[in-house]
Every structure is written in structure tokens, then in C-alpha cells.
Design an enzyme around this catalytic site. Structure first.
Site, PDB file in Angstrom:
ATOM      1  N   THR A 471       0.805  -1.210   0.000  1.00 45.99           N
ATOM      2  CA  THR A 471       0.000   0.000   0.000  1.00 45.99           C
ATOM      3  C   THR A 471       0.843   1.267   0.000  1.00 45.99           C
ATOM      4  O   THR A 471       0.355   2.332  -0.345  1.00 45.99           O
ATOM      5  CB  THR A 471      -0.885  -0.026   1.253  1.00 45.99           C
ATOM      6  OG1 THR A 471      -0.059  -0.504   2.336  1.00 45.99           O
ATOM      7  CG2 THR A 471      -2.022  -0.990   1.077  1.00 45.99           C
ATOM      8  N   GLY A 512      -5.832   1.495   7.242  1.00 40.21           N
ATOM      9  CA  GLY A 512      -4.415   1.433   7.578  1.00 40.21           C
ATOM     10  C   GLY A 512      -3.725   2.785   7.628  1.00 40.21           C
ATOM     11  O   GLY A 512      -3.146   3.163   8.656  1.00 40.21           O
ATOM     12  N   GLN A 625      -2.508   2.653  -6.150  1.00 39.59           N
ATOM     13  CA  GLN A 625      -3.482   1.846  -5.413  1.00 39.59           C
ATOM     14  C   GLN A 625      -4.864   1.945  -6.027  1.00 39.59           C
ATOM     15  O   GLN A 625      -5.594   0.957  -6.106  1.00 39.59           O
ATOM     16  CB  GLN A 625      -3.540   2.347  -3.974  1.00 39.59           C
ATOM     17  CG  GLN A 625      -3.040   1.325  -2.996  1.00 39.59           C
ATOM     18  CD  GLN A 625      -3.398   1.716  -1.590  1.00 39.59           C
ATOM     19  OE1 GLN A 625      -3.216   2.870  -1.187  1.00 39.59           O
ATOM     20  NE2 GLN A 625      -3.905   0.781  -0.844  1.00 39.59           N
ATOM     21  N   GLU A 693      -9.346   0.481  -1.099  1.00 38.07           N
ATOM     22  CA  GLU A 693     -10.449  -0.311  -1.650  1.00 38.07           C
ATOM     23  C   GLU A 693     -11.374   0.493  -2.545  1.00 38.07           C
ATOM     24  O   GLU A 693     -12.163  -0.066  -3.301  1.00 38.07           O
ATOM     25  CB  GLU A 693     -11.253  -0.915  -0.490  1.00 38.07           C
ATOM     26  CG  GLU A 693     -10.404  -1.838   0.357  1.00 38.07           C
ATOM     27  CD  GLU A 693     -11.076  -2.261   1.642  1.00 38.07           C
ATOM     28  OE1 GLU A 693     -11.088  -3.447   1.942  1.00 38.07           O
ATOM     29  OE2 GLU A 693     -11.586  -1.384   2.363  1.00 38.07           O
TER      30      GLU A 693
END
Ligand code: FES
Ligand code: FES
Lengths: 733, 214
Positions: A471, A512, A625, A693
Site C-alpha cells: 500500500t 491502515g 493503489q 479499496e
């Protein structure tokens, strides 16, 4: 600090380092092969190999381990007969292995062979002779919907929600859409197989293990092995992808730990690619029904979303595919329901954007169908249903710029060139269409702590039991510390992936960066306070830049203030903001698709995602990402399909040759992700939101809608493969 | 194709090993098929010499050892990754005498005397290979687990194209390839899966490195 109030202006707002598109600080290690993953940490370990159950349900009647034990190099064959008693719980609480003769899902480990070499362990594993008394079971979700029950997932949202009178409002709505969509079983298919190297020093266990949430893993391992949590150390500085597949403790960790204890030697094991599909978790398939009722202008009066998913009968985790429907669009009559079917298959659990990733594949295509029925532009339909507050919880959004994302995306993508009538645009043999989808993903914050130390050499060291699964966590944490302390990036060292460091949330659920970064931000604040105080300056007004702290005319080099080294701690807790506000990140997806007019073959030609997700911490890694998520979405729309054999309860295509994920040839270079400027004062001190996501959320639906626009085939069963399209293709003259 | 692999032989443990596709067949066979077969295969370590990244290594290996495991477990060159052990992902790609090979699909003993380049052998002292530098600059990775394979594969792929090897999407098989299009690169790199999906960035990195080499 507890996140209870807007954070106001802070030292990150200068964005001298934070936000910049900097190269990853661990990049050199990754391109030279120097980054070491769990299996690679020590070379004198014994090798383990898992033997899987070859039935889905039933009982082991005998295990003959003699041949395996006599096989060259073999040190141990573990089975339920010699495995220790272990703690129990659901898959997020404990992971006992080899507990008895009962088999409850296909592929469950029934033996574990340990030998001097990998080749010996593998060969001996195939000599373990297991005989079973198989029983029938329930395997395929669609065949057992009658058994569905209301799930009670302790760490999840309530299964049902209801506002107003959905059925009445839907029945009397002048325009109605009632459609069902199916999404298949999916596998995370991260590139690094689950692997663990276990070693004991007396009563103390160290596991080098591929795990996304180390502190959670530490608790699970302690509970499973019945040892104090303080005796368990997890180390995982590099993880070869997770996508949710490494959130929980898997059999590799427990088997290696038990074997290493018995043998008093380090033991390592990696699941084979084939084993991963059954021994670890997957995403459930879903059957979803979306009902949308509007007035004649397209304003939603009733919105309903029902979801069936399945799981191993002892588990409560369900695929929360209707969650986003609770907050995405306005409408005063609402109903969402999740039902879980108890099955005899491996455990289903979180996979990248659990809920939204597949929920939006249904909801956003239903919106496309609704727009067509209303003869409205799909973006206009969504704008007309933009809510002023969370329509179910009646709380404000922390920030929400969905409309801006759609409008900016439309402008950049050339949405106005879309012909709303399907099948009209051709490019040679290709029928070309474009489609869009809204995207949304919950934005949680989790408890995390950080330790920060500044040494006399002028190097700041960050320590957290945080993970970086690809990430970019190492890099964004270094950027935050550098920005806050006024140091160049090269003078920040980031140490992650070890439970000897302060507890952190880990990587998952898009929490995170916000959680770990906020804890570090707090540690930086504390260290600035200490440094300013030592310098005799007011911490509120002192400026940190160029390795110095300054106020007015006075400026002092930080190294003069640190003595033999100075440390500070920081921590963040979600506080009330998680309840008082509706917190999501938002985006809009656009896709241009070609469908071969003769074969129905689909080619992605262009993709664009426009996102509003708070402060972007590193423009380069954020874009990567987001694109990674969009490609994941393309995989969900077009390729991925874990096929269950309904007779025997196993996944037929359990390898990377047959479980298709996107490869280079599937993904056009013309794919981009853009972040709109947004600061969310109420999400966390960084003013950021999760982005790991968001990229997947809606990407697949944009592709599905583009396929419809290209050729008129509305496929409601994913993945959209050519065989499904073929029958709906316009006839060629 | 190698003829010897495909005649109508009964699959026993011994024939499996002799065909050199141990990993593939062993793990696809149902349990019990092999269990009755006594372990008679010759396990005498085979002595081979590998020239890895310019250094000569003499290894005594179990003949079942793949080139990948020889590198990772015996030479501690763990830069080369194992993603599937079945030739399905490309994470294990290395260069054998300059040609890209899935090192999980070939036994170490088949490479006696050959020269192997792994990701650890691409950089020259502190200077990254142009392909490595381009991957860093273009963020051609995320988790990094496919990266060694992508980089070795890209280096091998460019060499293939310089030799004029066509691909499935090469339109004209007669004319020498001048420059690789995005399509060519994507096609030729499709044996290397990146689940993090750094694909567009990888293509950008390869194009940059390609430009620097010519
Ligand atoms: S590990 Fe060799 S191709 Fe996957
Ligand atoms: S960088 Fe993670 S698989 Fe490619």
C-alpha cells in the site's frame, strides 16, 4: 487522542512533503530482491508441507503415517492424533488445526509433514494415507437459499435496516426496477502464498508470517496455542499482497508453531498455490435483489437491497453487499437485508472492499437500468438522488463529493459523446460503449499507537506494529514524520511489521493509512512539544523546517536539542466521529469497452476513476493503489470466477491457470485515477480517507454498463464472459 | 515439445520424476495414487555447477530440486519469488543464458554449467539496472512480490524483441520490429501476473528502460 471533533488547521497543511508523488522509500529493496518476505527470513529451518482433506464433510476413519515417517529426511508427521489441544473460536478469534477426525470443509489440513528439505516433505506428504467416511453436505449457495438465516456478525453492521415503509412506497411508485444480480465466489489470489517461519526460544514464540494485522494475529495465536500473548511475537516487514486474504491467522502459522515446538527447531511452511484456495478464506458468492421505485422525475421513493451469501456453518461473517445502499442515495423508504446460508465449504471472509465490491456490481447496474427506463442520463439520475444527510442514520456526512467526481469524470472522459442507445457505435469489428458507476467505500478509523525517536545523528525513527502490504505505508509514514519534524525524507527511518513495536491497526478495511498515520501524527505533535520546550519556544508557534526549530528570529538545530536521543509516543482512537458522522470516500468510474460483434469477446479500451478521498498522502502511490483497485474491479466484472463443484464441495479451478485474474494483456495503458482536492477535517488528524479499496468499488459496474451500452447485452450474472454475451448480440446483416 | 514427456506411460512416482515435471504432477495427483509406490527413486545428490550472477557455485542437490528452490533455499538468493510453483504466475522468472525462464518449472540439474541471472545480479554495485530504476520511478509495483519476475522478464523480453522474435500480436512477421508498441509489451509480459495490478506503471517503466537501452 480520541477523534471527536474537527481537527482544524495543522502542520500537515503545508504539504511540503506529504502529498507529493515521491518514490517509495522501500523501492530499492523491492527492485533488487532485497525485500525479504516471511518464508525467506532464515535458512536453517525444517520444511513443512500440508496434507489436505480430500472430502468436504465426514470423518477420518484412519490415517496411515508409517510410510511418510519412514521416508527420507522426515522429522515429524502431525495429525489429529498427536496434535495438542488448542483454543477455539470463530475464524477471527482462533485457528485450531488437526482438532479431531471430523472434516468440516474440503481441503482442511489433516496432516502436516516436516522434513529436512522441501522435496522430502512434499514427497512424504503424498505418502500419508488417509481414509474417510464421507457424508453429504450443503455446498452451493443457490441450491440452499431456503436454509438462510439472519447472521449475527459481532464485528459487523446489523444485518437488516428499515426506514419508512418500503413495500408500500415501492408498490405505488410510478417507475419501478426489480432486478437480481449474481456475483461468483472469488479468491484474493495475492502473489505471495501464505507462509510462516516459526521458532521458539524456550516458551517464547516468534513467527515470521504473512499477516496483515499483526496485533490481531498475536491475540489469535496466543488463544489458539493457549500461551500468554506476551510470549508471541509476529514479524512481517514485507507482505506480498493481502487483499483481505491475510487478515486472519491461517493454518500455516499454527502448524509451523506446533511443529517447531515439538521439534525444537525452526519450521517453515508456505501453502502451495493450490492449497491457498481451500486452506484459507475466499469471498462468498452473492445473490442480490435490488428494487428501486421513483417518481416520474427519477427521484427515489423506495430503495431495497436484499443479499444472500454463504459461509461455513459455524461462521457468522456475511458479505455485506447492501451496506452502501444504506447511505449512497436519497429516498425516504428503505429496506436492506442480509441473509446467510450455512454451508459445508471453506470459510468465507473479507476480500478487498467486502460488501461494496460486489454490492455495487448490482446496485450501480440497477441504477443504469433505472436511468434507461426513465430516459435520464445516468449521471443526472444520481445527481437527482444526492442526499443532504445520511438517509438512514440522519447524521451529516463527514465530507461527500460524489457529484463533483461524476462531473469531473464526465468532462475528462468525454461522457457527452456517449450514445444512450445501445449498439450504435462501431469501430471495425468492435461494438463500442461507455458506462459509468458511482463508487463509495466506508472510511473507518482504528486504534493505533506509534513511537517516534530523534537521535543525535539527526535521524528520526518511527516504530509501529503496522504493516505495508504494498500500500505504501512505509513511504507515507516517512512523509508524515518528515513534514511534521521539518526533516528531509532521507532522515526518517520507518520500522514496521513487528509486534515488539507499539500496537497498530494493521492493513485492512481501508483503515491502515489513516489509523497508523494519525497515531504517528500524534507522536510527532508530542515530540514537537518536547523539542520546542527544550528550545525555550512556544510549541504552538514554533516552526519546524530544514532540521531546525525556529520562532521569530531564533532558530536552533534539532540535533542540539535531542541529548542522547528523545522519544515520544502517540495514539489515536476512533472516538465519537465514527458514530456521529456518516463517513465514506467517494468516486466515479468510467469505462470504454469494445465487444467483438461476432464472438462477444470483451476488451477494456479505457478506464478512468475520479475520487474524493480526503487528503492524498502520496500522489504516486495513491494513484497506483486506485488503479490497482480498478483493475481488481475489471477482474470481478470480466474474469474472476471460483467454480464450486456442487457435488463434492470443492473449488474446481484452484490455481492461477484456471482462476483468471487480469494480466497485462487485459488492461489498457489508458487507465487513470484522479483525486479531487478534499480535506476531511472530521475523519482523522491527517484529514485523509482510506483509498485501498475505493478503486474497486464501482469499477466493475462501469464496465458492465459499458458492455450494455456497447451491444445491448445486460448480463446480470458475473463475470461477464463472452458465452453470456453471445446470445444477446445484435444480429449481423 | 519434448517427446519423452508425452508417450503413453503409466504414471508412477518414478516416471513422474524422470520426466522432470515433478511439482506439476505430484500435486495434481489424487492422494493414494502414489502412496502404494515404494520410494525407490535415486536420491543421490546430484553435483552441478551453476554460474549465478557471475559467481560459480558447486551444489549437491536432491535431483527433485527446482532451479527456483536451488536459488532460494540453497544459494539464499531469495529475490526470485515463488508465487505458484507451476509456471502460472511468472514470479520466479530468471534469465538462463540470457533467456527468460520460469525457474519453478525446470529442475536445477538441467542447468549444469549454465549461466543464470537473477534480480540480484542486475544492478551494478550501487547503480540500479535501467529497468530497476524505471520500476522505482514509475511505481511499477506495490507489494513487490511479482517485481523480481517482472523485471527479469522485461529484460529478457526486450532482448527477445531485439533478436526479432515476434509475438502473438505482431502484425508483420517479415519486417524487423522497430519499436515495441504498448500492445506488444502487454502481450509479451502477460506471463507475469501482478495482482496488485501495477500493469500500466510496469508498461510505462519498460518503455522508459527500452528507450534508454537503444
Ligand atoms: S512461481 Fe514459477 S511461474 Fe509462478
Ligand atoms: S507488486 Fe504485488 S503482485 Fe505485483
Amino acid at each position: 487522542m480520541d477523534m471527536n471533533a474537527p481537527v482544524g488547521a495543522n502542520a500537515l497543511d503545508a504539504e511540503r512533503i506529504v502529498g507529493k508523488p515521491l518514490d517509495r522509500i522501500d523501492g530499492r529493496l523491492k527492485v533488487t530482491g532485497g525485500a525479504r518476505y516471511a518464508y525467506e527470513m532464515q535458512q536453517d529451518a525444517l520444511y513443512g508441507f500440508v496434507v489436505e482433506a480430500s472430502i468436504a464433510k465426514g470423518k477420518i476413519t484412519s490415517i496411515d503415517t508409517l510410510a511418510a515417517e519412514r521416508s527420507p529426511g522426515v522429522k515429524l508427521v502431525l495429525t489429529h492424533r498427536n496434535a495438542p489441544k488448542q483454543g477455539t473460536g470463530n475464524h477471527r478469534e482462533a485457528h485450531p488445526v488437526l482438532t479431531g477426525p471430523v472434516v468440516s470443509s474440503y481441503g482442511e489440513p489433516v496432516a502436516f509433514v516436516v522434513a529436512e528439505t522441501f522435496e522430502q516433505a512434499r514427497a512424504a506428504a503424498y505418502l500419508v494415507d488417509v481414509k474417510y467416511d464421507p457424508k453429504g453436505g450443503h455446498f452451493a449457495l443457490p441450491q440452499h437459499l431456503g436454509l438462510a438465516r439472519v447472521p449475527h456478525q459481532a464485528d459487523g453492521a446489523p444485518a437488516d435496516s428499515e426506514v419508512g415503509n418500503f413495500s408500500g412506497a415501492y408498490a405505488s411508485a410510478p417507475v419501478q426496477i426489480d432486478v437480481s444480480y449474481g456475483t461468483p465466489l472469488q479468491s484474493h489470489a495475492m502473489m505471495e502464498p501464505h507462509a510462516t517461519l516459526a521458532m521458539w526460544d524456550g516458551d517464547k514464540l516468534t513467527l515470521h508470517t504473512a499477516n496483515q494485522m499483526l496485533n490481531q494475529g498475536q491475540r489469535v495465536i496466543a488463544r489458539t496455542l493457549n500461551i500468554p500473548i506476551g510470549n508471541v511475537r509476529l514479524v512481517s516487514p514485507f507482505i506480498g499482497g493481502g487483499f483481505g486474504g491475510k487478515l486472519w491467522v491461517n493454518a500455516d502459522a499454527i502448524l509451523a508453531a506446533i511443529a517447531a515446538r515439538y521439534l525444537k527447531r525452526p519450521v517453515k511452511v508456505a501453502l502451495t498455490r493450490q492449497q491457498i484456495f481451500h486452506v484459507t478464506t475466499h469471498r462468498s458468492d452473492t445473490i442480490q435483489r435490488v428494487r428501486l421505485g421513483t417518481d416520474r422525475d427519477g427521484r427515489i421513493v423506495a430503495i431495497g437491497h436484499d443479499v444472500f451469501s454463504g459461509n461455513l456453518r459455524s461462521e457468522q461473517v456475511y458479505e455485506a453487499a447492501a451496506l452502501q445502499t444504506r447511505s449512497l442515495y436519497a429516498g425516504s423508504n428503505r429496506l436492506t437485508r442480509h441473509r446467510l446460508v450455512p454451508l459445508d465449504i471453506p470459510v468465507a471472509s473479507s476480500m478487498r472492499a467486502p460488501g461494496e465490491a460486489v454490492g455495487l456490481l448490482a446496485l450501480e447496474c440497477a441504477m443504469d437500468e433505472l436511468a434507461e427506463k426513465l430516459k435520464l442520463d445516468p449521471i443526472e439520475l444520481r445527481i437527482r438522488n444526492e442526499p443532504a444527510e445520511d438517509p438512514e442514520r440522519h447524521v451529516p456526512y463527514s465530507s461527500r463529493h460524489l457529484v463533483a467526481c461524476m462531473q469531473e469524470g464526465a468532462r475528462r472522459f468525454g461522457w457527452n459523446r456517449r450514445n444512450p442507445v445501445p449498439g450504435q457505435v462501431r469501430d471495425g469489428q468492435w461494438l463500442v460503449g461507455i458506462g459509468m458507476s458511482a463508487g463509495t467505500r466506508g472510511n473507518p478509523l482504528r486504534f493505533s499507537k506509534a513511537n517516534l525517536r530523534l537521535d543525535p545523528d539527526g535521524v528520526a525513527t518511527v516504530r509501529m506494529a503496522m504493516t505495508d502490504i504494498g500500500t505504501g505505508t512505509y513511504t507515507i509514514l516517512a512523509q508524515i514524520a518528515a513534514e511534521m519534524l521539518g526533516l528531509p525524507l532521507e532522515r526518517v527511518q520507518v520500522d514496521l511489521g513487528d509486534t515488539i513495536f507499539p500496537e497498530a491497526a494493521g492493513s485492512g478495511g481501508s483503515f491502515g493509512a489513516a489509523s497508523s498515520g494519525s497515531a504517528l501524527f500524534e507522536a510527532c505533535q508530542a515530540l514537537r512539544q518536547k523539542l520546542a520546550t527544550r528550545a525555550g519556544m512556544d510549541p504552538e508557534t514554533a516552526r519546524f523546517a530544514d532540521g531546525r526549530v525556529a520562532t521569530g528570529e531564533r532558530s536552533i538545530n534539532l540535533t542540539e536539542l535531542v541529548g542522547s536521543g528523545i522519544e515520544a509516543e502517540g495514539e489515536i482512537s476512533p472516538g465519537r466521529n465514527n458514530q456521529d458522522l456518516s463517513q465514506q470516500s467517494y468516486g466515479a468510474h468510467f469505462a470504454e469497452i469494445g465487444v467483438d460483434q461476432d464472438t462477444g469477446e470483451v476488451r477494456v479500451r479505457r478506464m478512468l476513476g475520479v475520487f474524493a478521498a480526503g487528503r492524498v498522502l502520496n500522489a504516486k502511490t495513491a494513484r497506483s493503489q486506485a488503479i490497482g483497485g480498478m483493475v481488481f474491479g475489471a477482474g470481478a466484472a470480466l474474469h474472476e470466477d471460483l467454480v464450486l463443484d456442487p457435488r463434492f464441495g470443492y473449488f474446481v479451478n484452484h490455481d492461477l491457470a484456471e482462476y483468471h485474474v487480469p494480466v497485462h494483456a487485459d488492461i489498457p495503458p489508458n487507465i487513470d485515477a484522479i483525486f479531487l482536492p478534499e480535506l476531511d477535517e472530521r475523519s482523522n488528524p491527517l484529514k485523509s480517507k482510506g483509498i485501498g479499496e475505493l478503486g474497486i468499488c464501482g469499477a466493475g459496474a462501469a464496465i458492465a454498463n459499458a458492455i450494455y451500452n456497447a451491444c445491448g447485452a445486460r448480463i446480470r450474472s458475473y463475470p461477464i464472459t463472452l458465452d453470456k454475451i453471445l446470445t444477446d448480440l445484435p444480429k449481423q446483416s | 515439445m519434448d517427446e519423452s514427456i508425452f508417450p503413453n506411460v503409466e504414471v508412477t512416482r518414478r516416471t513422474v520424476i524422470e520426466t522432470g515435471t515433478t511439482a506439476l504432477l505430484l500435486s495434481s495427483l489424487p492422494h493414494g495414487v502414489l502412496a502404494s509406490e515404494p520410494d525407490q527413486a535415486d536420491r543421490t545428490p546430484a553435483s552441478i555447477e551453476l554460474l549465478v550472477n557471475g559467481h560459480a557455485h558447486t551444489l549437491a542437490l536432491d535431483p527433485r530440486t527446482t532451479l527456483l528452490d536451488a536459488l532460494r533455499e540453497h544459494l539464499t538468493l531469495t529475490g526470485t519469488k515463488k508465487g505458484c510453483d507451476h509456471g502460472q504466475c511468472g514470479a520466479c522468472t530468471v534469465l538462463v543464458d540470457g533467456r527468460r525462464v520460469n525457474s519453478c518449472l525446470t529442475l536445477a540439474v538441467m542447468h549444469d554449467g549454465q549461466s543464470i541471472t537473477t534480480v540480484e545480479g542486475l544492478a551494478f554495485d550501487q547503480d540500479l539496472h535501467p529497468m530497476q530504476a524505471a520500476f522505482v520511478e514509475h511505481d511499477g509495483y506495490q507489494c513487490g512480490y511479482c517485481t523480481s519476475g517482472q523485471i527479469c522478464s522485461a529484460v529478457g523480453m526486450l532482448a527477445e524483441s531485439r533478436e526479432g522474435m515476434p509475438s502473438y500480436v505482431t502484425a508483420d512477421l517479415i519486417q524487423p520490429l522497430t519499436e515495441l508498441s504498448d500492445n506488444e509489451i502487454r502481450e509479451r509480459m502477460s506471463g507475469n501476473i501482478c495482482r496488485c495490478a501495477a500493469y500500466p506503471n510496469i508498461v510505462a517503466a519498460i518503455k522508459q528502460a527500452m528507450g534508454e537501452q537503444t
